[in-house]
Write a protein that holds these residues in place. Structure first.
Motif, mmCIF file in Angstrom:
data_model
loop_
_atom_site.group_PDB
_atom_site.id
_atom_site.type_symbol
_atom_site.label_atom_id
_atom_site.label_comp_id
_atom_site.label_asym_id
_atom_site.label_seq_id
_atom_site.Cartn_x
_atom_site.Cartn_y
_atom_site.Cartn_z
ATOM 1 N N PRO A 54 -2.124 8.909 -3.898
ATOM 2 C CA PRO A 54 -2.529 7.647 -3.274
ATOM 3 C C PRO A 54 -1.442 7.060 -2.376
ATOM 4 C CG PRO A 54 -3.167 7.665 -5.581
ATOM 5 C CD PRO A 54 -2.309 8.876 -5.360
ATOM 6 N N VAL A 55 -0.207 7.009 -2.875
ATOM 7 C CA VAL A 55 0.906 6.425 -2.127
ATOM 8 C C VAL A 55 1.863 7.542 -1.722
ATOM 9 C CG1 VAL A 55 2.787 4.749 -2.136
ATOM 10 C CG2 VAL A 55 0.701 4.293 -3.458
ATOM 11 N N LYS A 56 2.090 7.661 -0.414
ATOM 12 C CA LYS A 56 2.922 8.745 0.084
ATOM 13 C C LYS A 56 3.787 8.234 1.225
ATOM 14 C CE LYS A 56 2.410 13.626 1.332
ATOM 15 N NZ LYS A 56 1.452 14.719 1.582
ATOM 16 N N PRO A 57 5.113 8.468 1.141
ATOM 17 C CA PRO A 57 5.833 9.168 0.084
ATOM 18 C C PRO A 57 5.922 8.316 -1.178
ATOM 19 C CG PRO A 57 7.399 8.186 1.593
ATOM 20 C CD PRO A 57 6.042 7.937 2.182
ATOM 21 N N SER A 58 6.177 8.950 -2.311
ATOM 22 C CA SER A 58 6.289 8.203 -3.561
ATOM 23 C C SER A 58 7.460 7.231 -3.534
ATOM 24 C CB SER A 58 6.423 9.166 -4.744
ATOM 25 O OG SER A 58 7.554 9.996 -4.593
ATOM 26 N N PHE A 59 8.446 7.490 -2.656
ATOM 27 C CA PHE A 59 9.561 6.550 -2.486
ATOM 28 C C PHE A 59 9.059 5.173 -2.072
ATOM 29 C CE2 PHE A 59 13.243 5.228 0.437
ATOM 30 C CZ PHE A 59 13.950 4.631 -0.602
ATOM 31 N N LEU A 60 7.895 5.118 -1.403
ATOM 32 C CA LEU A 60 7.337 3.832 -0.997
ATOM 33 C C LEU A 60 7.046 2.947 -2.209
ATOM 34 C CD1 LEU A 60 6.240 1.922 1.163
ATOM 35 C CD2 LEU A 60 4.101 3.230 1.147
ATOM 36 N N ILE A 61 6.640 3.550 -3.329
ATOM 37 C CA ILE A 61 6.400 2.777 -4.548
ATOM 38 C C ILE A 61 7.691 2.072 -4.975
ATOM 39 C CG2 ILE A 61 5.881 2.959 -7.030
ATOM 40 C CD1 ILE A 61 3.995 5.288 -6.295
ATOM 41 N N GLU A 62 8.771 2.806 -4.926
ATOM 42 C CA GLU A 62 10.062 2.246 -5.317
ATOM 43 C C GLU A 62 10.495 1.132 -4.365
ATOM 44 O OE1 GLU A 62 14.605 3.916 -6.015
ATOM 45 O OE2 GLU A 62 12.908 5.287 -6.142
ATOM 46 N N VAL A 63 10.293 1.348 -3.068
ATOM 47 C CA VAL A 63 10.653 0.341 -2.069
ATOM 48 C C VAL A 63 9.827 -0.932 -2.278
ATOM 49 C CG1 VAL A 63 10.603 -0.193 0.405
ATOM 50 C CG2 VAL A 63 11.422 2.028 -0.373
ATOM 51 N N MET A 64 8.533 -0.778 -2.497
ATOM 52 C CA MET A 64 7.667 -1.934 -2.720
ATOM 53 C C MET A 64 8.036 -2.668 -4.008
ATOM 54 S SD MET A 64 3.947 -0.407 -1.515
ATOM 55 C CE MET A 64 3.089 -1.963 -1.641
ATOM 56 N N ALA A 65 8.421 -1.903 -5.028
ATOM 57 C CA ALA A 65 8.762 -2.506 -6.319
ATOM 58 C C ALA A 65 10.002 -3.388 -6.236
ATOM 59 C CB ALA A 65 8.959 -1.424 -7.372
ATOM 60 N N LEU A 66 10.848 -3.157 -5.230
ATOM 61 C CA LEU A 66 12.014 -4.029 -5.058
ATOM 62 C C LEU A 66 11.579 -5.479 -4.832
ATOM 63 C CD1 LEU A 66 14.249 -1.780 -2.757
ATOM 64 C CD2 LEU A 66 14.703 -2.380 -5.145
ATOM 65 N N GLU A 67 10.412 -5.667 -4.233
ATOM 66 C CA GLU A 67 9.879 -7.016 -4.021
ATOM 67 C C GLU A 67 8.735 -7.357 -4.970
ATOM 68 O OE1 GLU A 67 8.862 -8.157 -0.054
ATOM 69 O OE2 GLU A 67 10.592 -7.126 0.838
ATOM 70 N N CYS A 68 7.923 -6.362 -5.310
ATOM 71 C CA CYS A 68 6.698 -6.639 -6.066
ATOM 72 C C CYS A 68 6.924 -6.840 -7.567
ATOM 73 C CB CYS A 68 5.685 -5.515 -5.845
ATOM 74 S SG CYS A 68 5.080 -5.430 -4.141
ATOM 75 N N LEU A 69 8.028 -6.323 -8.088
ATOM 76 C CA LEU A 69 8.387 -6.607 -9.484
ATOM 77 C C LEU A 69 9.332 -7.803 -9.465
ATOM 78 C CD1 LEU A 69 8.943 -3.132 -11.216
ATOM 79 C CD2 LEU A 69 7.310 -4.905 -11.866
ATOM 80 N N PHE A 70 8.777 -8.977 -9.643
ATOM 81 C CA PHE A 70 9.570 -10.193 -9.520
ATOM 82 C C PHE A 70 9.268 -11.115 -10.700
ATOM 83 C CE2 PHE A 70 5.570 -10.764 -7.314
ATOM 84 C CZ PHE A 70 5.116 -11.987 -7.786
ATOM 85 N N GLY A 71 10.073 -12.156 -10.846
ATOM 86 C CA GLY A 71 9.833 -13.151 -11.879
ATOM 87 C C GLY A 71 10.465 -12.844 -13.218
ATOM 88 N N GLY A 72 11.060 -11.663 -13.345
ATOM 89 C CA GLY A 72 11.717 -11.324 -14.608
ATOM 90 C C GLY A 72 10.775 -10.668 -15.599
ATOM 91 N N TRP A 73 11.319 -9.841 -16.452
ATOM 92 C CA TRP A 73 10.556 -9.113 -17.472
ATOM 93 C C TRP A 73 9.940 -10.089 -18.465
ATOM 94 C CZ3 TRP A 73 8.207 -4.929 -18.971
ATOM 95 C CH2 TRP A 73 8.092 -4.593 -20.318
ATOM 96 N N GLN A 74 8.619 -9.963 -18.660
ATOM 97 C CA GLN A 74 7.901 -10.867 -19.555
ATOM 98 C C GLN A 74 7.663 -10.267 -20.939
ATOM 99 O OE1 GLN A 74 7.230 -14.118 -18.486
ATOM 100 N NE2 GLN A 74 8.537 -13.369 -16.812
ATOM 101 N N GLY A 75 8.149 -9.042 -21.153
ATOM 102 C CA GLY A 75 8.121 -8.469 -22.495
ATOM 103 C C GLY A 75 6.911 -7.634 -22.850
ATOM 104 N N SER A 76 6.055 -7.315 -21.868
ATOM 105 C CA SER A 76 4.835 -6.580 -22.188
ATOM 106 C C SER A 76 4.512 -5.592 -21.061
ATOM 107 C CB SER A 76 3.672 -7.560 -22.360
ATOM 108 O OG SER A 76 2.472 -6.878 -22.625
#
Length: 300
Positions: A195-217
Motif C-alpha cells: 500500500p505505501v511505497k517506499p516503506s520508508f514513507l511510513i517512517e517519515v510520516m510517523a515522525l509527525e503522525c505519532l504525536f501527543g505522547g504514548w497513551q499506554g495502549s
C-alpha cells in the motif's frame, strides 16, 4: 489465553532481531563489505537505512550498506549515475551470480536465496542487502539515482537522529509501532503491491503522525495511527534531512488513493478488534489482529 496487550508485547518482540539474526546479519553484511573493498577504492562503509535505525521489520531483507568512494569525483561524478551502479553490479555478479544480483534505482541488491516460510520465518537468516555507492559532499553524501539520472544528496545520520528523538519522545514505543505498520504494509493480503511505497514513507510520516505522547495502549494507538496516515497520505513528505527529493514522490495519485483506502480499512479493522475485546470476545479479537497484521501476531 493472552490478553491483547500481552499479544502486542509478544508481537513487538517478534519483530525485533534476536541474537542469531543479528549474528547472521553481521556476517552477511561484513562479507559483502570485505569483498567490495578489494574491488573499489572505498574510504568508508557503514550500515544505514531502517536496519541501522532499528525500524526494519521481518522478514529481514534489503539491509542498506553505504560504500563511500574516496575518488568518486574523479571516477564517477562526471559520468551518468548508472556508471557506478553498473560497475558495482558487475563485481557483485562475479561473486554471487547473475540471478542473485539486481540493479535498483539507487543501489544494487544482493539476494542470498533464503526461503521464507508461512509464518514469515527465515531460520534466523537475512534475505538480502542493498549496496549503495556514495560520494562525500561536504558534511553530507551524494548517491546515484538512475531513474532521475542525477546524484542526490542525503545524510543518514540526520535520519537516524530524528528517529531516535521520536522514539524517546514516545516512551520508547515509537520504533515498535513503526515496525508494526511496516509489517502490515508487507501483508500478502494486499497483493503484490505494498500500500505505501517506499516503506520508508511510513517512517517519515510517523515522525509527525505519532504525536501527543504514548497513551499506554497499542490497539488504540494503532487505530489512530492508521487513520492519521490515511488522512495525510496525499500530503507532500520531505526527506527528513531536507536534502533529497520528496519521499512521497514514489507514489502517484492512484497509488495514494489505494493506500488511503487500505489504511482506512485497517483503522476500521482495528476499531472492530477493540470492540470485540469490549464484548468479552478476547480470542476473536486476537484473530482479528492477526488477520490485520499477519502471522507474526500471536494468538497464544
Amino acid at each position: 489465553m493472552v490478553t491483547v496487550d500481552e499479544a502486542f508485547r509478544k508481537f513487538k518482540s517478534r519483530l525485533e532481531l534476536n541474537e542469531r539474526e543479528q549474528q547472521n546479519a553481521s556476517a552477511r553484511q561484513n562479507e559483502v563489505r570485505d569483498f567490495l573493498v578489494t574491488k573499489f577504492p572505498i574510504s568508508n562503509s557503514f550500515l544505514t537505512g531502517s536496519y541501522a535505525r532499528h525500524t526494519k521489520t521481518k522478514p529481514l531483507k534489503d539491509i542498506d550498506i553505504f560504500f563511500v568512494l574516496n575518488d568518486a569525483d574523479k571516477q564517477y561524478r562526471n559520468k551518468v549515475p548508472s556508471a557506478v551502479i553498473d560497475d558495482f553490479h558487475k563485481e557483485l555478479v562475479g561473486k554471487y551470480g547473475e540471478k542473485a544480483v539486481r540493479k535498483q534505482a539507487r543501489s544494487v541488491n544482493v539476494d542470498f536465496g533464503v526461503v521464507v516460510d508461512a509464518e514469515d520465518n527465515t531460520d534466523y537468516r537475512i534475505l538480502s542487502v542493498d549496496v549503495v555507492p556514495a560520494a562525500v559532499s561536504g558534511s553530507d553524501y551524494e548517491i546515484p539515482d538512475t531513474d532521475k539520472c542525477v546524484w542526490i544528496k542525503t545524510n543518514p545520520k540526520i535520519h537516524a537522529d530524528k528517529a531516535t528523538a521520536a522514539h524517546q519522545a514516545f516512551a520508547s514505543e515509537w520504533k515498535g509501532l513503526v515496525r508494526m505498520v511496516k509489517y502490515w504494509n508487507n501483508n500478502p493480503r494486499h497483493g503484490s503491491d505494498k500500500p505505501v511505497k517506499p516503506s520508508f514513507l511510513i517512517e517519515v510520516m510517523a515522525l509527525e503522525c505519532l504525536f501527543g505522547g504514548w497513551q499506554g495502549s497499542f490497539d488504540y494507538e494503532l487505530e489512530a495511527l492508521f487513520a492519521t496516515l490515511a488522512d495525510r497520505i496525499f500530503d507532500s513528505w520531505a526527506d527528513p534531512a531536507g536534502l533529497g527529493p520528496l519521499i512521497s514522490d514514489g507514489m502517484d495519485d492512484a497509488r495514494k488513493r489505494r493506500a488511503r483506502d487500505l489504511l482506512l480499512a485497517a483503522s476500521r479493522d482495528a476499531r472492530a478488534a477493540i470492540n470485540l475485546v469490549n464484548q468479552g470476545r478476547n480470542g476473536d479479537a486476537l484473530k482479528a489482529w492477526r488477520a490485520l497484521f499477519g502471522p507474526k501476531f500471536p494468538l497464544t
